[in-house]
Write an enzyme that holds these catalytic residues in place. Structure first.
Site, PDB file in Angstrom:
ATOM      1  N   GLY A  12     -27.051   2.243 -10.284  1.00  0.00           N
ATOM      2  CA  GLY A  12     -28.309   1.978 -10.977  1.00  0.00           C
ATOM      3  C   GLY A  12     -29.258   1.053 -10.257  1.00  0.00           C
ATOM      4  O   GLY A  12     -30.110   0.426 -10.905  1.00  0.00           O
ATOM      5  N   ARG A  91     -25.596  14.973 -12.237  1.00  0.00           N
ATOM      6  CA  ARG A  91     -25.300  16.223 -12.951  1.00  0.00           C
ATOM      7  C   ARG A  91     -26.448  17.198 -12.728  1.00  0.00           C
ATOM      8  O   ARG A  91     -27.628  16.786 -12.739  1.00  0.00           O
ATOM      9  CB  ARG A  91     -25.180  15.988 -14.470  1.00  0.00           C
ATOM     10  N   ILE A  92     -26.111  18.449 -12.537  1.00  0.00           N
ATOM     11  CA  ILE A  92     -27.147  19.479 -12.419  1.00  0.00           C
ATOM     12  C   ILE A  92     -27.612  19.838 -13.826  1.00  0.00           C
ATOM     13  O   ILE A  92     -26.797  20.081 -14.716  1.00  0.00           O
ATOM     14  CB  ILE A  92     -26.600  20.711 -11.658  1.00  0.00           C
ATOM     15  N   LEU A  93     -28.918  19.826 -14.030  1.00  0.00           N
ATOM     16  CA  LEU A  93     -29.490  20.118 -15.350  1.00  0.00           C
ATOM     17  C   LEU A  93     -29.782  21.614 -15.464  1.00  0.00           C
ATOM     18  O   LEU A  93     -30.131  22.267 -14.473  1.00  0.00           O
ATOM     19  CB  LEU A  93     -30.770  19.300 -15.543  1.00  0.00           C
ATOM     20  N   ASN A 107     -37.421  12.839  -9.653  1.00  0.00           N
ATOM     21  CA  ASN A 107     -36.111  12.541  -9.069  1.00  0.00           C
ATOM     22  C   ASN A 107     -36.335  11.797  -7.759  1.00  0.00           C
ATOM     23  O   ASN A 107     -37.356  12.002  -7.097  1.00  0.00           O
ATOM     24  CB  ASN A 107     -35.356  13.846  -8.785  1.00  0.00           C
ATOM     25  N   HIS A 109     -34.481  11.455  -4.084  1.00  0.00           N
ATOM     26  CA  HIS A 109     -33.449  12.104  -3.281  1.00  0.00           C
ATOM     27  C   HIS A 109     -33.348  11.380  -1.941  1.00  0.00           C
ATOM     28  O   HIS A 109     -34.376  11.085  -1.322  1.00  0.00           O
ATOM     29  CB  HIS A 109     -33.810  13.576  -3.062  1.00  0.00           C
ATOM     30  N   ASP A 145     -33.474  20.071  -5.674  1.00  0.00           N
ATOM     31  CA  ASP A 145     -34.143  19.265  -4.642  1.00  0.00           C
ATOM     32  C   ASP A 145     -35.322  19.995  -3.992  1.00  0.00           C
ATOM     33  O   ASP A 145     -35.576  19.844  -2.792  1.00  0.00           O
ATOM     34  CB  ASP A 145     -33.138  18.822  -3.559  1.00  0.00           C
TER      35      ASP A 145
HETATM   36  C1  GAR Z   1     -29.553   6.926  -4.447  1.00  0.00           C
HETATM   37  O1  GAR Z   1     -29.410   6.893  -3.052  1.00  0.00           O
HETATM   38  C2  GAR Z   1     -30.211   8.211  -4.873  1.00  0.00           C
HETATM   39  O2  GAR Z   1     -31.225   8.644  -3.996  1.00  0.00           O
HETATM   40  C3  GAR Z   1     -29.055   9.156  -4.857  1.00  0.00           C
HETATM   41  O3  GAR Z   1     -27.991   8.421  -5.410  1.00  0.00           O
HETATM   42  C4  GAR Z   1     -28.177   7.033  -5.113  1.00  0.00           C
HETATM   43  C5  GAR Z   1     -28.122   6.272  -6.413  1.00  0.00           C
HETATM   44  O4  GAR Z   1     -28.113   4.883  -6.164  1.00  0.00           O
HETATM   45  N1  GAR Z   1     -29.342  10.340  -5.610  1.00  0.00           N
HETATM   46  C6  GAR Z   1     -28.846  11.526  -5.317  1.00  0.00           C
HETATM   47  O5  GAR Z   1     -28.078  11.732  -4.396  1.00  0.00           O
HETATM   48  C7  GAR Z   1     -29.294  12.637  -6.242  1.00  0.00           C
HETATM   49  N2  GAR Z   1     -28.804  13.894  -5.806  1.00  0.00           N
HETATM   50  P1  GAR Z   1     -28.420   3.888  -7.366  1.00  0.00           P
HETATM   51  O6  GAR Z   1     -27.499   4.300  -8.515  1.00  0.00           O
HETATM   52  O7  GAR Z   1     -28.081   2.540  -6.842  1.00  0.00           O
HETATM   53  O8  GAR Z   1     -29.876   4.032  -7.740  1.00  0.00           O
END
Ligand code: GAR
Length: 209
Positions: A12, A91-93, A107, A109, A145
């Site tokens: 988070g 999770r994939i929505l 989102n 990425h 994505d």
């Molecule tokens: C982040 O690097 C985000 O970009 C990635 O997960 C991490 C979450 O970190 N998201 C994905 O890979 C989505 N497919 P956080 O929980 O510390 O924000």
């Protein structure tokens, strides 16, 4: 203010960056809910410590994606959310859910899209031998994505990087980029037009950092 729900699955740290930015009275959005599919997500405790309402909706308690997504949708409506920020939500929505929130779901990425979709993006970047890597904030569409890009930030790839060292460099930029992108969308300075994002009066560092 635009009412934002942040969906997480883990640490988070992007959520915390959004919440901290939203403390500024001039920020055009407020975080009204942090929701996780994992009741044990570290981010839920961090949100609670910031005084933000939290919900855990465990996907393992639902027979399929559609009923899980319906439960999330209900929680979002109860919170009065106008906009969703996915922030490490793994999770994939369903297409139905994505279409219901079309133009109202962002989102982040961890790559410079359209390169390196899916997971293990830092390993993908290293395997490709790129010299620049980064992160992207985009509107969510049913294709994974692939939605219209709001903002990107780039980082160099260094000799000797491994996926962890690269991830550590990218996440710093994610935490800067996501609040800027959310401010553009919530402040209605970034809008969808024919499948692309048009930005009014773009800030020099808000679109590409
Ligand atoms: C982040 O690097 C985000 O970009 C990635 O997960 C991490 C979450 O970190 N998201 C994905 O890979 C989505 N497919 P956080 O929980 O510390 O924000």
């Amino acid at each position: 203010k635009v009412r934002v729900a942040v969906l997480i699955s883990g640490r988070g740290s992007n959520m915390v960056a959004l919440a901290e930015a939203a403390r500024d009275p001039s920020f055009p959005a407020e975080i009204v809910l942090v929701l996780s599919n994992d009741p044990g997500a570290e981010g839920l405790a961090r949100a609670a410590a910031l005084g933000i309402p939290t919900r855990a909706i465990d996907h393992r308690s639902y027979p399929d994606r559609a009923t899980f997504d319906a439960a999330i949708d209900m929680a979002l409506r109860e919170a009065g959310a106008d906009l969703i920020c996915l922030a490490g939500f793994m999770r994939i929505l369903t297409d139905g859910f994505v279409e219901r929130w079309a133009g109202r779901m962002l989102n982040i990425h961890p790559s410079l899209l359209p390169l390196f979709k899916g997971t293990h993006t830092h390993a993908q970047a290293l395997a490709a031998g790129v010299r620049l890597h980064g992160c992207t904030v985009h509107f969510v569409v049913p294709e994974l994505d692939a939605g219209p890009i709001v903002a990107q930030a780039a980082v160099p790839v260094h000799e000797g990087d491994d996926p962890d060292s690269l991830a550590a460099r990218v996440i710093v930029q994610e935490r800067r980029l996501y609040p800027k992108a959310l401010a553009l969308v919530a402040g209605r300075r970034a809008r969808l037009d024919g499948g692309r994002v048009v930005i009014d009066d773009p800030p020099p560092d808000g679109v590409l950092v």
